[in-house]
Design a protein around this motif. Structure first.
Motif, PDB file in Angstrom:
ATOM      1  N   THR A 169      53.651  57.917  73.123  1.00 31.83           N
ATOM      2  CA  THR A 169      55.104  58.106  73.158  1.00 31.83           C
ATOM      3  C   THR A 169      55.583  59.198  72.213  1.00 31.83           C
ATOM      4  O   THR A 169      56.721  59.666  72.344  1.00 31.83           O
ATOM      5  CB  THR A 169      55.826  56.790  72.804  1.00 31.83           C
ATOM      6  N   ILE A 170      54.747  59.598  71.251  1.00 31.26           N
ATOM      7  CA  ILE A 170      55.219  60.564  70.242  1.00 31.26           C
ATOM      8  C   ILE A 170      54.423  61.857  70.221  1.00 31.26           C
ATOM      9  O   ILE A 170      54.793  62.788  69.497  1.00 31.26           O
ATOM     10  CB  ILE A 170      55.166  59.943  68.820  1.00 31.26           C
ATOM     11  N   SER A 171      53.330  61.945  70.976  1.00 34.90           N
ATOM     12  CA  SER A 171      52.448  63.107  70.841  1.00 34.90           C
ATOM     13  C   SER A 171      53.179  64.416  71.110  1.00 34.90           C
ATOM     14  O   SER A 171      52.846  65.452  70.531  1.00 34.90           O
ATOM     15  CB  SER A 171      51.246  62.967  71.778  1.00 34.90           C
ATOM     16  N   GLY A 172      54.205  64.377  71.963  1.00 35.34           N
ATOM     17  CA  GLY A 172      54.956  65.600  72.254  1.00 35.34           C
ATOM     18  C   GLY A 172      55.732  66.128  71.068  1.00 35.34           C
ATOM     19  O   GLY A 172      56.109  67.305  71.042  1.00 35.34           O
ATOM     20  N   ASN A 173      55.960  65.272  70.076  1.00 33.98           N
ATOM     21  CA  ASN A 173      56.701  65.682  68.876  1.00 33.98           C
ATOM     22  C   ASN A 173      55.786  66.177  67.762  1.00 33.98           C
ATOM     23  O   ASN A 173      56.279  66.576  66.700  1.00 33.98           O
ATOM     24  CB  ASN A 173      57.524  64.506  68.344  1.00 33.98           C
ATOM     25  N   LEU A 174      54.470  66.133  67.974  1.00 31.09           N
ATOM     26  CA  LEU A 174      53.513  66.498  66.936  1.00 31.09           C
ATOM     27  C   LEU A 174      52.773  67.768  67.307  1.00 31.09           C
ATOM     28  O   LEU A 174      52.519  68.031  68.489  1.00 31.09           O
ATOM     29  CB  LEU A 174      52.489  65.371  66.728  1.00 31.09           C
ATOM     30  N   SER A 175      52.417  68.539  66.303  1.00 28.65           N
ATOM     31  CA  SER A 175      51.596  69.722  66.544  1.00 28.65           C
ATOM     32  C   SER A 175      50.187  69.283  66.933  1.00 28.65           C
ATOM     33  O   SER A 175      49.811  68.113  66.797  1.00 28.65           O
ATOM     34  CB  SER A 175      51.528  70.582  65.275  1.00 28.65           C
ATOM     35  N   ARG A 176      49.416  70.229  67.398  1.00 29.32           N
ATOM     36  CA  ARG A 176      48.032  69.930  67.790  1.00 29.32           C
ATOM     37  C   ARG A 176      47.242  69.368  66.607  1.00 29.32           C
ATOM     38  O   ARG A 176      46.509  68.377  66.731  1.00 29.32           O
ATOM     39  CB  ARG A 176      47.373  71.204  68.331  1.00 29.32           C
ATOM     40  N   ASP A 177      47.381  69.982  65.429  1.00 28.92           N
ATOM     41  CA  ASP A 177      46.678  69.497  64.234  1.00 28.92           C
ATOM     42  C   ASP A 177      47.135  68.098  63.865  1.00 28.92           C
ATOM     43  O   ASP A 177      46.331  67.248  63.464  1.00 28.92           O
ATOM     44  CB  ASP A 177      46.919  70.444  63.051  1.00 28.92           C
TER      45      ASP A 177
ATOM     46  N   GLN B  22      48.348  65.803  65.858  1.00 30.07           N
ATOM     47  CA  GLN B  22      47.785  64.861  66.822  1.00 30.07           C
ATOM     48  C   GLN B  22      46.320  64.551  66.489  1.00 30.07           C
ATOM     49  O   GLN B  22      45.890  63.400  66.551  1.00 30.07           O
ATOM     50  CB  GLN B  22      47.878  65.436  68.239  1.00 30.07           C
ATOM     51  N   GLY B  23      45.568  65.582  66.142  1.00 29.99           N
ATOM     52  CA  GLY B  23      44.165  65.367  65.774  1.00 29.99           C
ATOM     53  C   GLY B  23      44.027  64.463  64.571  1.00 29.99           C
ATOM     54  O   GLY B  23      43.176  63.562  64.531  1.00 29.99           O
ATOM     55  N   ALA B  24      44.883  64.695  63.576  1.00 35.82           N
ATOM     56  CA  ALA B  24      44.849  63.852  62.373  1.00 35.82           C
ATOM     57  C   ALA B  24      45.171  62.405  62.716  1.00 35.82           C
ATOM     58  O   ALA B  24      44.541  61.470  62.212  1.00 35.82           O
ATOM     59  CB  ALA B  24      45.833  64.387  61.335  1.00 35.82           C
ATOM     60  N   ALA B  25      46.147  62.206  63.590  1.00 35.29           N
ATOM     61  CA  ALA B  25      46.545  60.847  63.973  1.00 35.29           C
ATOM     62  C   ALA B  25      45.413  60.125  64.692  1.00 35.29           C
ATOM     63  O   ALA B  25      45.121  58.954  64.408  1.00 35.29           O
ATOM     64  CB  ALA B  25      47.786  60.896  64.852  1.00 35.29           C
ATOM     65  N   TRP B  26      44.759  60.805  65.638  1.00 36.01           N
ATOM     66  CA  TRP B  26      43.650  60.165  66.343  1.00 36.01           C
ATOM     67  C   TRP B  26      42.486  59.884  65.398  1.00 36.01           C
ATOM     68  O   TRP B  26      41.749  58.898  65.573  1.00 36.01           O
ATOM     69  CB  TRP B  26      43.191  61.025  67.525  1.00 36.01           C
ATOM     70  N   GLY B  27      42.302  60.728  64.374  1.00 36.12           N
ATOM     71  CA  GLY B  27      41.263  60.453  63.380  1.00 36.12           C
ATOM     72  C   GLY B  27      41.533  59.185  62.601  1.00 36.12           C
ATOM     73  O   GLY B  27      40.631  58.395  62.332  1.00 36.12           O
ATOM     74  N   VAL B  28      42.809  58.980  62.237  1.00 38.40           N
ATOM     75  CA  VAL B  28      43.179  57.752  61.527  1.00 38.40           C
ATOM     76  C   VAL B  28      42.969  56.533  62.423  1.00 38.40           C
ATOM     77  O   VAL B  28      42.426  55.510  61.996  1.00 38.40           O
ATOM     78  CB  VAL B  28      44.649  57.828  61.054  1.00 38.40           C
ATOM     79  N   ILE B  29      43.400  56.641  63.678  1.00 41.40           N
ATOM     80  CA  ILE B  29      43.216  55.526  64.612  1.00 41.40           C
ATOM     81  C   ILE B  29      41.727  55.239  64.799  1.00 41.40           C
ATOM     82  O   ILE B  29      41.293  54.078  64.809  1.00 41.40           O
ATOM     83  CB  ILE B  29      43.892  55.837  65.966  1.00 41.40           C
ATOM     84  N   GLY B  30      40.930  56.300  64.923  1.00 41.39           N
ATOM     85  CA  GLY B  30      39.488  56.124  65.059  1.00 41.39           C
ATOM     86  C   GLY B  30      38.880  55.432  63.856  1.00 41.39           C
ATOM     87  O   GLY B  30      38.011  54.559  63.987  1.00 41.39           O
TER      88      GLY B  30
END
Length: 655
Positions: free
Chosen positions: A265-273, A275-283
């Motif tokens: 729901t929020i990825s469109g509001n985040l830069s590519r970097d 988004q990568g950081a967020a998926w790293g935290v989730i991982g």
């Protein structure tokens, strides 16, 4: 505060605003003032001093720990002839340097501190005092004195002091951003000095918004929310990559799947970097929960890039998630993407990288990696050696004479250390002992280890002998005290004695009166409730907790419990070692998430608890060397680790 230094470049970097923010922060150094509570502490009843000098010294240490200056002064006045005068003086002065909450005071006795450092120059306690003073000088912004003292600080093992050192350099116009990024990797050790450094670098534009947000996010990942807020305050709008990423971190800690849905729901509001950081935290949090989706979350992160905004913990768990899934390509890519200093720090990543190369058919490259760590006497050094076709053996023994060992008795640091050990003050004892070891060659280290064995300090024997590089004595590194008792106890329950000794070496380092913060006691660190349970199970009707100080009882109950845990966990040394540390229910639960049998080494590396993960690896590494010592034959750590299969069973009757 040395105003001229601090305001030298005021027009360019808005010093007044930054200084004002620091002064408004409640952690800024405070002037000591008299209070009604202080008067209460000065009543005669509060200053009762033990008559025995040793008891009084221990009370002085406690007063210094609480920074109770009045009580410390009163006790120290009675210890004029105490055999360790440097510590009497240190405890008295230290209590005048910090307030009761541990914050530095402005009106510290700088002249006394300086005289102390000159009087005890070269001793461990002088370095400890200098460490304390540097914290005070940094907080006071007394850079003139800080810059004189810092180069003389030997150990340089205090992250907050290192932050102040970088801040001092930055205030002189030096760009310290690269050094700061390399150092600021673990928020547990930041303290006020590191917050001040981050704030200043942001104000002076040495670092960018992304750097500040990353530091705040690292703190959030470890659940240091107050610290994260202080760091985020350095940003113009005091937000961490916007509130969205902070929400992702908090959500991922509890429910990674929910955080993954939120990202949609929020990825469109985040830069590519971002988004990568967020998926790293989730991982990371999914991997810690042993969720099979973790590797997929990390694949999304790797597709997006942004690796520079991943914490060290996220980078490590990216490898572990891939190991659990058996995805050797992702193991290789994850290790290749690691921060170089992180990758070099732990032989685990060299070993698993070599395994990934081997799985990719690059046998020659893999062998080079294995060879680079195969000479190390640790878990991954042993596994690498086996990958090269070797079994685990004991190196040639170098022995030292009794005269060499007893010559160590005259060293002042060891004399002080022994006094501290006699008082059960192990922190001070270890500091003095380790300080004396600095600069020793292998033969001196072996002599010091042998001296420790003669005076029955087996933990020092082990830790000292472990430091040798080319000459070794594994009878020192892996001692076997109480062997008759251990032989009888392990024979009675059919237990591998090498595993039992390997566990004791990790649990207590053979300190008979060792006690953990949780209440575990003695050589085998048996918890009181567990001891009662085992005693009842084996029909010991007269058991009382006070018996755990007896090595016969401690070993008997500990080995019986080891046997019970081993039986409960399918006779797997890997699972049982984890169960002894974390409770047998946890490794049972960790098995349920497996989709296939895995090597014991992979299971050990992916244990969610850091303490248990390291514990299992150390215990089984120890046990392999003990087995080689006892049998005189080569051994296999891989065989000892075995395979760990999935299981649906999660219940256990054991405590």
């Amino acid at each position: 505060m040395p105003k001229g230094v601090y305001l030298r470049r005021a027009g360019r970097f808005a010093w007044l605003a930054f200084a004002g923010a620091l002064l408004a922060t409640p952690v800024y150094a405070q002037k000591r003032t008299a209070t009604p509570q202080k008067a209460v502490q000065q009543q005669p009843a509060a200053l009762t001093i033990p008559s025995d000098p040793d008891d009084a010294f221990v009370a002085l240490r406690e007063a210094a720990r609480k920074n109770d200056a009045d009580r410390a002064a009163a006790i120290s006045a009675t210890l004029v002839d105490y055999p360790i005068p440097s510590y009497v003086e240190y405890f008295r002065i230290k209590s005048q340097m910090f307030d009761s909450s541990g914050q530095p005071l402005i009106d510290t006795p700088d002249a006394e501190i300086s005289a102390f450092l000159q009087r005890y120059q070269g001793e461990a306690i002088a370095d400890r005092m200098r460490n304390d003073w540097l914290l005070v000088l940094g907080k006071k912004r007394d850079w003139a004195n800080f810059d004189v003292q810092y180069p003389q600080f030997v150990l340089k093992d205090d992250t907050q002091v290192e932050c102040y050192a970088l801040l001092s350099r930055a205030l002189k116009g030096q760009n310290v951003a690269a050094d700061a990024r390399a150092m600021l990797v673990d928020p547990r050790y930041y303290g006020d000095g590191c917050v001040d450094l981050i704030s200043y670098m942001a104000q002076s534009q040495q670092i960018q918004r992304g750097d500040v947000a990353f530091q705040a996010r690292q703190a959030l990942e470890q659940n240091y929310t107050t610290l994260a807020g202080k760091i985020a305050a350095a940003l113009p709008d005091a937000r961490v990559d916007g509130d969205s990423l902070a929400t992702v971190v908090k959500m991922a800690r509890n429910d990674p799947s929910q955080a993954a849905a939120y990202m949609g729901t929020i990825s469109g509001n985040l830069s590519r970097d971002e988004q990568g950081a967020a998926w790293g935290v989730i991982g990371q949090f999914a991997a810690k929960k042993l969720m099979p989706e973790a590797a997929g979350y990390y694949r999304r992160q790797m597709d997006l890039g942004g690796n520079q905004w991943l914490s060290d913990e996220s980078q490590e768990w990216r490898v572990r998630a891939a190991l659990r899934q058996g995805d050797w390509k992702q193991v290789r890519q994850s290790i290749e993407s690691m921060r170089p200093e992180l990758r070099a720090k732990d032989p685990a990543w060299t070993y698993w990288y070599a395994r990934a190369l081997k799985a990719d058919g690059r046998g020659s490259d893999a062998q080079q990696q294995f060879q680079s760590i195969a000479g190390q006497f640790n878990f991954y050094g042993q596994l690498a050696s086996e990958e090269l076709g070797n079994r685990i053996t004991i190196p040639t023994r170098t022995t030292v004479s009794d005269a060499e060992a007893m010559a160590m008795r005259s060293r002042a640091g060891f004399t002080r250390a022994k006094k501290f050990y006699d008082l059960n003050l192990r922190f001070e004892g270890n500091r003095e002992w380790n300080w004396e070891l600095r600069g020793m060659n292998d033969r001196d280290l072996l002599a010091a280890a042998e001296y420790a064995r003669k005076i029955e300090l087996l933990d020092r024997t082990v830790n000292t002998s472990d430091r040798t590089k080319a000459e070794h004595d594994f009878t020192q590194r892996f001692p076997m005290p109480y062997r008759d008792i251990m032989q009888r106890a392990t024979d009675d329950v059919g237990l591998d004695m090498a595993w039992a000794y390997g566990l004791i070496r990790q649990e207590s380092r053979f300190i008979m009166n060792a006690r953990s913060s949780a209440g575990a006691h003695g050589l085998m660190q048996v918890m009181p409730a567990t001891a009662k349970y085992v005693a009842r199970k084996i029909g010991m009707t007269d058991f009382s907790p006070s018996m755990m100080g007896d090595p016969n009882i401690n070993i008997m109950l500990g080995t019986n419990y080891m046997s019970m845990v081993l039986t409960d966990l399918d006779s797997s040394w890997t699972l049982a070692s984890a169960g002894y540390n974390a409770g047998p229910g946890r490794p049972k639960a960790w098995r349920t998430s497996l989709s296939r049998p895995v090597e014991g080494a992979i299971f050990a590396e992916t244990i969610p608890f850091t303490e248990t993960r390291n514990y299992v690896k150390n215990v089984l590494s120890n046990a392999t060397y003990y087995a080689a010592l006892m049998s005189g034959r080569p051994q296999s750590l891989k065989d000892r680790l075995g395979m760990v299969a999935p299981s649906a069973v999660t219940t256990t009757s054991l405590p």
